[in-house]
Design an enzyme around this catalytic site. Structure first.
Site, PDB file in Angstrom:
ATOM      1  N   HIS A 158      87.625  59.744  -6.055  1.00  0.00           N
ATOM      2  CA  HIS A 158      86.542  60.704  -5.797  1.00  0.00           C
ATOM      3  C   HIS A 158      87.013  61.817  -4.852  1.00  0.00           C
ATOM      4  O   HIS A 158      87.871  61.594  -3.999  1.00  0.00           O
ATOM      5  CB  HIS A 158      85.377  59.937  -5.161  1.00  0.00           C
ATOM      6  CG  HIS A 158      84.132  60.741  -4.977  1.00  0.00           C
ATOM      7  ND1 HIS A 158      83.822  61.359  -3.787  1.00  0.00           N
ATOM      8  CD2 HIS A 158      83.119  61.038  -5.836  1.00  0.00           C
ATOM      9  CE1 HIS A 158      82.662  61.988  -3.921  1.00  0.00           C
ATOM     10  NE2 HIS A 158      82.217  61.801  -5.145  1.00  0.00           N
ATOM     11  N   SER A 359      82.538  50.507 -18.830  1.00  0.00           N
ATOM     12  CA  SER A 359      82.054  51.700 -18.146  1.00  0.00           C
ATOM     13  C   SER A 359      80.666  52.084 -18.622  1.00  0.00           C
ATOM     14  O   SER A 359      80.308  51.861 -19.777  1.00  0.00           O
ATOM     15  CB  SER A 359      83.014  52.862 -18.386  1.00  0.00           C
ATOM     16  OG  SER A 359      82.497  54.027 -17.775  1.00  0.00           O
TER      17      SER A 359
HETATM   18  C1  LIG Z   1      79.422  59.083  -5.378  1.00  0.00           C
HETATM   19  C2  LIG Z   1      80.754  58.616  -5.008  1.00  0.00           C
HETATM   20  C3  LIG Z   1      81.279  58.857  -3.726  1.00  0.00           C
HETATM   21  C4  LIG Z   1      80.583  59.702  -2.693  1.00  0.00           C
HETATM   22  O1  LIG Z   1      79.315  59.287  -2.385  1.00  0.00           O
HETATM   23  P1  LIG Z   1      78.286  60.273  -1.679  1.00  0.00           P
HETATM   24  O2  LIG Z   1      77.112  59.399  -1.463  1.00  0.00           O
HETATM   25  O3  LIG Z   1      78.063  61.401  -2.627  1.00  0.00           O
HETATM   26  O4  LIG Z   1      78.901  60.733  -0.393  1.00  0.00           O
HETATM   27  C5  LIG Z   1      82.530  58.348  -3.440  1.00  0.00           C
HETATM   28  N1  LIG Z   1      83.221  57.643  -4.344  1.00  0.00           N
HETATM   29  C6  LIG Z   1      82.757  57.399  -5.589  1.00  0.00           C
HETATM   30  C7  LIG Z   1      83.591  56.600  -6.538  1.00  0.00           C
HETATM   31  C8  LIG Z   1      81.509  57.876  -5.957  1.00  0.00           C
HETATM   32  O5  LIG Z   1      81.051  57.632  -7.199  1.00  0.00           O
END
Ligand SMILES: *Cc1c(COP(=O)(O)O)cnc(C)c1O
Length: 406
Positions: A158, A359
């Site tokens: 992410h 998924s």
């Molecule tokens: C959504 C997500 C994040 C970040 O989360 P937030 O609540 O938007 O800060 C991090 N890693 C993954 C894999 C995500 O799906």
């Protein structure tokens, strides 16, 4: 005003005047000198907010492109909008500001500790502002354990991971993913071997943002140990799929029982909340590296922020009490069923669907601009991604397919 039913797909937005975007003129929202309560102006404001709320609720009929569940209603907890909740410090703090929901938060944490294969006396954590803060917490903990560590992530991790690299000025190494979308562990092992004099902070993703692929968490530690790399902090970013994979039959260990040191999971994605929130968990033995005793609140505090939301953990507690583990399992099965259904229907209508095993994300040929906009789909080049969150039904998919027809 005719408000569409909050559950299940409604009529076409083109016919009902509920488009997928809503805009306001800045001059209608400006904050001026005159109070606007109890006047015609005040009523105007109430109308405006009602419109925004109803528009927002209706989007559950059209939202298929972001990983958020829109099927929730916390209005029975409305009394708490008049209480100054603050869980400052940890959920276990005995002193300090005590208009809090800490006993409820502890139950939420215990639920997530059990779900992630941890022992309540060995793992602890707190409710964060979201997945990003949970990742910052876990990676920071790893870097405090091993200050000269290299930070390894998959190339599909992410984007919050890049923010963490920048925040702590880390040496980040991005590892390629294989055809299944998961981190290539041969490549990870090679990369660690080339830097074998330095420890490793490895961030494994369970549910990537683009394909929903999960890294093989359980294999990371044994693979690195076999290569002679023993100083490893393993953080699992399960923000997206942490509430899906535990319910896939035969899935196997993926979190604390797979060697994780810390873990991130989202509160507002699969469960759904009106505000973002997340859970950060870590092995208790590591927490002293980031904890400190704060005299102002007379408590040990390993959290990253000062004041902390007390309402989000209360809403999570309420949602989890109502669902139970069985309800979450049904929800995960529903998401997987809708993803399979979407894959099949999109294939029938020639949209070239793609989905990696387990998924709930289905990639398909990028549709026309008006379809993208109506269904809140991101424009990711050749592909768009449908995310089968709990509010999606077969009807959503059928209507999407109708929309895709030229
Ligand atoms: C959504 C997500 C994040 C970040 O989360 P937030 O609540 O938007 O800060 C991090 N890693 C993954 C894999 C995500 O799906």
């Amino acid at each position: 005003m005719n408000i569409p039913s909050p559950s299940g797909p409604g009529p076409d937005p083109a016919e009902t005047g509920w488009p997928s975007t809503i805009s306001f003129r800045p001059e209608d929202l400006e904050i001026g000198d005159e109070p606007r309560t109890g006047t015609a102006n005040g009523q105007h404001d109430d109308e405006l907010l009602r419109l925004l709320a109803h528009w927002g609720m209706n989007q559950r009929n059209w939202m298929i492109g972001f990983p958020v569940n829109l099927d929730f209603d916390y209005r029975p907890l409305a009394d708490f909008l008049a209480v100054s909740l603050n869980n400052v410090g940890t959920a276990y703090a005995a002193a300090g500001y005590n208009i809090s929901t800490r006993p409820f938060e502890r139950q939420v944490l215990e639920f997530f500790i059990r779900l992630t294969g941890g022992q309540v006396d060995q793992v602890a954590g707190y409710t964060t502002s979201g997945g990003t803060e949970s990742n910052i917490f876990g990676v920071h903990l790893g870097m405090r354990r091993y200050p000269d560590a290299v930070f390894y992530t998959s190339a599909d991790a992410h984007y919050s991971v890049d923010k963490i690299t920048s925040l702590f000025d880390l040496d980040q190494v991005k590892i390629d993913t294989g055809d299944d979308g998961a981190m290539d562990l041969d490549a990870l092992t090679d990369a660690c071997l080339r830097r074998r004099d330095r420890p490793a902070v490895v961030l494994a993703t369970v549910g990537t943002t683009m394909t929903g692929a999960a890294d093989d968490v359980a294999a990371v530690r044994p693979r690195l140990a076999a290569a002679g790399v023993h100083r490893v902090h393993l953080h699992v970013d399960a923000a997206f799929s942490g509430l899906i994979v535990p319910f896939i039959p035969g899935y196997g260990p993926w979190a604390f029982d797979a060697g994780a040191d810390s873990l991130a999971i989202s509160g507002h994605k699969v469960i759904g909340l009106p505000v973002p929130a997340g859970i950060a968990l870590a092995r208790r033995e590591h927490l002293h590296r980031v904890g400190s005793h704060v005299t102002q609140v007379d408590a040990d505090d390993y959290t990253l922020t000062g004041s902390r939301d007390g309402l989000a953990p209360l809403m999570l507690w309420w949602a989890l009490r109502r669902l139970g583990r069985d309800g979450l399992e049904r929800r995960a099965r529903h998401c997987l069923h809708i993803a399979e259904y979407a894959e099949q229907r999109l294939r029938e209508c020639g949209a070239d669907p793609r989905r990696v095993p387990h998924s709930i994300i289905v990639g398909f040929q990028r549709p026309a601009d008006d379809v993208l906009e109506t269904w809140h789909l991101l424009d990711a080049g050749e592909q768009s991604h449908l995310i089968a969150m709990p509010h999606l039904t077969e009807e959503h998919i059928d209507r999407l397919c109708q929309h895709l027809r030229p």
